[in-house]
Design a protein around this motif. Structure first.
Motif, short mmCIF file in Angstrom:
data_model
loop_
_atom_site.label_atom_id
_atom_site.label_comp_id
_atom_site.label_asym_id
_atom_site.label_seq_id
_atom_site.Cartn_x
_atom_site.Cartn_y
_atom_site.Cartn_z
N ARG A 160 0.84 -1.20 0.00
CA ARG A 160 0.00 0.00 0.00
C ARG A 160 0.88 1.25 0.00
N LEU A 161 0.43 2.27 -0.75
CA LEU A 161 1.25 3.46 -0.96
C LEU A 161 0.40 4.72 -0.77
N VAL A 162 0.92 5.67 0.01
CA VAL A 162 0.31 6.98 0.17
C VAL A 162 1.36 8.03 -0.19
N VAL A 163 1.02 8.93 -1.10
CA VAL A 163 1.92 9.99 -1.53
C VAL A 163 1.43 11.34 -0.99
N LEU A 164 2.30 12.08 -0.34
CA LEU A 164 1.95 13.38 0.24
C LEU A 164 2.40 14.50 -0.69
N VAL A 165 1.48 15.43 -0.99
CA VAL A 165 1.80 16.60 -1.81
C VAL A 165 1.20 17.84 -1.16
N ASN A 166 1.71 18.99 -1.55
CA ASN A 166 1.09 20.26 -1.15
C ASN A 166 1.25 21.26 -2.28
N GLU A 167 0.92 22.52 -1.99
CA GLU A 167 0.92 23.56 -3.02
C GLU A 167 2.31 23.87 -3.58
N PHE A 168 3.37 23.36 -2.94
CA PHE A 168 4.73 23.59 -3.42
C PHE A 168 5.33 22.35 -4.09
N SER A 169 4.54 21.29 -4.21
CA SER A 169 4.97 20.10 -4.94
C SER A 169 4.75 20.35 -6.43
N ALA A 170 5.80 20.26 -7.22
CA ALA A 170 5.68 20.69 -8.62
C ALA A 170 6.44 19.75 -9.56
N SER A 171 6.10 19.86 -10.85
CA SER A 171 6.85 19.25 -11.94
C SER A 171 6.99 17.73 -11.76
N ALA A 172 8.22 17.26 -11.50
CA ALA A 172 8.46 15.81 -11.37
C ALA A 172 7.62 15.21 -10.26
N SER A 173 7.37 15.97 -9.18
CA SER A 173 6.51 15.48 -8.10
C SER A 173 5.10 15.22 -8.62
N GLU A 174 4.63 16.09 -9.52
CA GLU A 174 3.28 15.96 -10.07
C GLU A 174 3.21 14.83 -11.09
N ILE A 175 4.31 14.60 -11.81
CA ILE A 175 4.36 13.47 -12.75
C ILE A 175 4.20 12.16 -11.99
N LEU A 176 4.97 12.02 -10.91
CA LEU A 176 4.91 10.78 -10.13
C LEU A 176 3.56 10.61 -9.45
N SER A 177 3.08 11.64 -8.76
CA SER A 177 1.81 11.51 -8.05
C SER A 177 0.64 11.35 -9.02
N GLY A 178 0.71 11.99 -10.19
CA GLY A 178 -0.33 11.82 -11.21
C GLY A 178 -0.39 10.41 -11.74
N ALA A 179 0.77 9.80 -11.95
CA ALA A 179 0.81 8.42 -12.44
C ALA A 179 0.26 7.46 -11.39
N ILE A 180 0.64 7.67 -10.13
CA ILE A 180 0.15 6.81 -9.05
C ILE A 180 -1.37 6.91 -8.94
N GLN A 181 -1.89 8.12 -9.03
CA GLN A 181 -3.33 8.34 -8.90
C GLN A 181 -4.09 7.78 -10.09
N ASP A 182 -3.60 8.03 -11.30
CA ASP A 182 -4.31 7.59 -12.50
C ASP A 182 -4.38 6.08 -12.62
N TRP A 183 -3.38 5.37 -12.11
CA TRP A 183 -3.41 3.90 -12.17
C TRP A 183 -4.00 3.29 -10.90
N ASP A 184 -4.57 4.14 -10.03
CA ASP A 184 -5.16 3.64 -8.78
C ASP A 184 -4.17 2.79 -7.99
N ARG A 185 -2.90 3.18 -8.11
CA ARG A 185 -1.83 2.42 -7.44
C ARG A 185 -1.68 2.81 -5.97
N GLY A 186 -2.11 4.02 -5.63
CA GLY A 186 -2.01 4.49 -4.26
C GLY A 186 -2.89 5.71 -4.09
N LEU A 187 -2.86 6.30 -2.91
CA LEU A 187 -3.67 7.48 -2.61
C LEU A 187 -2.79 8.71 -2.46
N ILE A 188 -3.32 9.84 -2.92
CA ILE A 188 -2.64 11.12 -2.78
C ILE A 188 -3.29 11.89 -1.64
#
Length: 527
Positions: free
Chosen positions: A272-300
């Protein structure tokens, strides 16, 4: 007069020659620069003229197409390349003096005997203490080519005379992984501050160590991570996704679509995977968290990320300067564009402030997406939205309950840091003797009332007037910060975040999700 005539002849010659290459616009620009440089009434700095023209052109395109001079290029590359050349110390500027927090393990300073708590007062016989030298200037004097020698003059507590050291500079590693530890039974925690050339290697090492300690679930902290190398984000996504699952694709007006897929060789594809982001998470952070979310691989978990989804291509110029030109946009596997709108650069630069003012940081109901931006995740068809940034599955508002003007002023005036440095300087041996491990320190050390009295006195000295009501509100946060800074000085950044995460609402929410079954409730096709 003769010189002017020759220049005009040259200008006409250039004009005639220019008819054979480039667009009308490019010929026009070339002729204008040539005319100004050769005919203008006063002397012209041609380098500055060209630099100013480049900067102005780029400023009309988008917020992330930029120009960097040779010195700026070097500074920009160091953090992402994962190393620099210097003496190898972590330091703070305390009261106009360089105070060594820790020598880098195995680095040149540690090898010749420089210790935590030492004060470096001179570099190559040039005083750097008590002369109001900027931190950048101090760093410039300490850095230098690998193998070069630098003479340091050091004051050490308990030693009457200044100590002299000759240090041979070496390549010093810069780590992109701040912390890695078991936050709860079977739950591991890893924090990454940027995506650099060494990030995938650092992550793999940390993951292996946590697994050896019984980790089954992972909290990956990308809060305040502004991005970095695309390849580093792809390598990390590969650790979680299955073979041939799309991680991200890029596409631009003049740049054909490029798809990047997982190889299926990752070592954490099932937990199980949980990824933490905030308003200063950008670019590569968004690529990774977007991929995790889109594949339902973990929660943001957290708050909507920054919304930086423009691809820059570095273009090296002959003098060592560089243009970073936007050539494409990033898109998540579900087709969401990560980049937020930038029709007005002024509004773009004010976006985070506007988000605060609209209440978005406090309440998820303040965030509205048009239906045209609606997408579905790849496996469970959950609703997600494009249009800028990654919206988390679990929203965590900014915690303002512990923050007061009194606390902010103490931090802004450097009082909290100075208090910690003075305390460490006076009690380092005592603390290391009493607490044989960080676990022992974390469980038993407490900020005493006398330490708080010293902090208040130092604040008054720095013209931060005591507000008893605000101190009462912020006291638990101040104590956590003091304890975390002491832990950092005695051990490292890993221990700093271990302490501070006890006050981080997103971290606490992630642990709750993994412990209560909310994880499984959210990741289901029924929702």
């Amino acid at each position: 007069m003769k010189k002017v005539i020759i220049s005009l002849i040259c200008l006409f010659a250039v004009s005639a020659q220019a008819q054979n290459y480039g667009t009308v616009a490019s010929r026009k620009l070339h002729m204008a620069e040539f005319a100004i440089n050769n005919l203008y009434v006063d002397k012209v700095n041609e380098d500055k003229l060209v630099e100013d023209a480049i900067v102005k052109m780029l400023s009309t395109l988008d917020p992330h197409s930029t120009y960097a001079n040779p010195e700026e290029v070097k500074k920009l590359n160091e953090p992402l390349q994962g190393n620099f050349e210097g003496i190898g110390v972590q330091f703070n500027m305390a009261e106009d003096t360089l105070l060594v927090i820790q020598p880098v393990s195995g680095g040149p300073s540690e090898k010749i005997g420089i210790l935590a708590g030492d004060r470096i007062i001179a570099v190559n016989d040039t005083a750097i203490a008590g002369v109001k030298m900027s931190t950048d200037e101090v760093m410039r004097r300490l850095k230098g080519p690998k193998g070069s020698l630098v003479n340091l003059t050091v004051l050490r507590r308990g030693v009457n005379e200044p100590l002299k050291f000759k240090v041979k500079r070496d390549r010093i590693p810069l780590y992109s992984l701040d912390a890695s530890y078991m936050i709860q039974d079977k739950i591991g925690y890893i924090r990454i501050n940027r995506f650099a050339s060494t990030t995938a290697e650092e992550f793999a090492k940390a993951l292996k160590e946590l697994k050896s300690k019984g980790m089954k679930d992972l909290i990956l902290d990308l809060q305040d991570n502004g991005g970095g190398y695309l390849n580093a984000a792809i390598d990390l996504a590969n650790e979680f996704l299955e073979e041939k699952e799309l991680i991200v694709y890029t596409e631009g007006q003049k740049t054909p679509r490029s798809d990047f897929f997982a190889k299926g060789t990752g070592s954490f594809q099932k937990g199980r995977l949980v990824v933490l982001v905030n308003e200063f998470s950008a670019s590569a952070s968004e690529i990774l968290s977007g991929a995790i979310q889109d594949w339902d691989r973990g929660l943001i978990v957290g708050r909507r990320s920054f919304g930086k989804g423009l691809v820059q291509r570095p273009i090296d110029l002959p003098d060592g300067s560089m243009i970073r030109l936007t050539v494409a946009r990033y898109y998540t596997p579900a087709g969401r564009c990560i980049q937020k709108p930038y029709e007005s650069i002024e509004k773009y630069n004010m976006d985070l402030i506007n988000r605060y003012n609209k209440g978005e940081m406090m309440n998820s109901d303040s965030i509205h997406f048009p239906d045209s931006l609606k997408c579905k995740t790849k496996k469970f068809e959950r609703i997600v939205y494009g249009g800028g940034g990654i919206m988390p599955d679990y929203f965590v508002p900014v915690d303002t309950t512990l923050y007061t003007d009194y606390h902010r002023n103490l931090v802004a005036k450097g009082v909290v840091l100075k208090m910690t440095l003075k305390y460490i300087e006076n009690h380092r041996k005592e603390l290391l003797g009493k607490y044989k491990s960080f676990a022992d320190f974390n469980n038993n050390f407490e900020i005493s009332s006398s330490m708080m009295d010293n902090l208040i006195a130092m604040g008054t000295e720095a013209k931060v007037e005591l507000n008893k009501e605000q101190l009462k509100v912020s006291e638990s946060l101040i104590k956590a910060q003091l304890k975390a800074l002491i832990a950092r000085d005695l051990w490292d950044m890993n221990e700093y975040y271990h302490v501070m995460n006890s006050t981080n609402e997103s971290v606490k929410k992630a642990v709750e999700i993994l412990q209560t079954g909310d994880y499984e409730k959210k990741l289901t096709r029924l929702n």
